[in-house]
Design an enzyme around this catalytic site. Structure first.
Site, PDB file in Angstrom:
ATOM      1  N   CYS A   2      37.965  45.133  50.676  1.00  0.00           N
ATOM      2  CA  CYS A   2      38.979  45.241  50.108  1.00  0.00           C
ATOM      3  C   CYS A   2      39.492  46.463  50.012  1.00  0.00           C
ATOM      4  CB  CYS A   2      39.164  44.454  49.113  1.00  0.00           C
ATOM      5  SG  CYS A   2      39.605  42.906  49.668  1.00  0.00           S
ATOM      6  N   GLU A 105      36.533  43.126  45.393  1.00  0.00           N
ATOM      7  CA  GLU A 105      37.068  41.983  46.522  1.00  0.00           C
ATOM      8  C   GLU A 105      38.250  41.477  45.789  1.00  0.00           C
ATOM      9  OE1 GLU A 105      36.733  42.834  49.249  1.00  0.00           O
ATOM     10  OE2 GLU A 105      34.278  42.879  50.300  1.00  0.00           O
TER      11      GLU A 105
END
Length: 226
Positions: A2, A105
């Site tokens: 991410c 994440e």
């Protein structure tokens, strides 16, 4: 992946994990980095070889070729395409290691906001992420177009529940081979595709929602929450 990581150890801790005998040209500094919430487009400590000298430099996380001005600079490159696609052709030969203590994440667990998770090695040692980039030259100094991307691969095992992609993480032996300019491009690609560290060396756990705001910088961001 991410796009958030931590680098709080000192650069010498990262170099020690790499176990390279080369002399070090360190422009990062001697003190612990103490960066717990590192975002894309900011400066990240990177290790790369120039000649026989290992360099530790701060390089912008994100890169795009000069002809791709119509899109944002990617921060990651997919291992399945990075060696052969035109986008990263110019920097594919310029290999580096992004040493991190952990990355984050976000997972949709049904709440109003996605839940952040911290991922790190179970043994607590630095995570040596394969990277490529337009890197600083020791003779010319940093350039305005310098930048790097972290190479990612499909996740496996339980980590798929956290995110379907993760950095390609190399053992110290493979990281040294990856950095070596004498390593053939074909061998470098094979290392990425087949020899990255297995998922079972990692652990992951929930952390504070505060990590979602890049203005939050404290050590509490890496603490486990229930």
């Amino acid at each position: 992946m991410c796009g958030r990581l931590s680098q709080y150890s000192g650069i010498h801790d990262f170099v020690a994990a790499l176990s390279m005998p080369n002399a070090l040209a360190n422009s990062v500094g001697e003190l612990p980095l103490e960066r717990y919430n590192v975002a894309p487009s900011t400066q990240v400590a990177l290790l790369h070889l120039q000649g026989d000298l290992l360099h530790a430099d701060l390089v912008r996380w994100g890169w795009r070729p000069h002809w791709a001005k119509d899109r944002a600079a990617p921060i990651n490159a997919r291992v399945e395409k990075v060696a052969h696609g035109p986008f990263f052709r110019a920097i594919w030969p310029h290999r580096a290691i992004t040493p991190v203590d952990n990355w984050f994440e976000w997972v949709d667990e049904g709440g109003p906001k996605k839940q952040p998770y911290l991922i790190r090695r179970r043994d607590g040692s630095p995570v040596l992420c394969a990277a490529i980039g337009q890197l600083p030259d020791s003779d010319e100094g940093p350039g305005e177009h310098d930048g790097f991307v972290i190479i990612t691969a499909d996740s496996a095992g339980g980590m798929v529940d956290i995110h379907d992609r993760r950095p390609v993480v190399l053992t110290p032996d493979l990281a040294r081979e990856w950095l070596d300019p004498a390593t053939p491009k074909e061998r470098a690609e094979q290392m990425l595709l087949a020899q990255g560290d297995d998922t079972d060396i990692f652990e992951w756990f929930k952390v504070s929602m505060n990590v979602g705001n890049v203005k939050n910088k404290g050590e509490d961001l890496i603490e486990k929450v229930l």
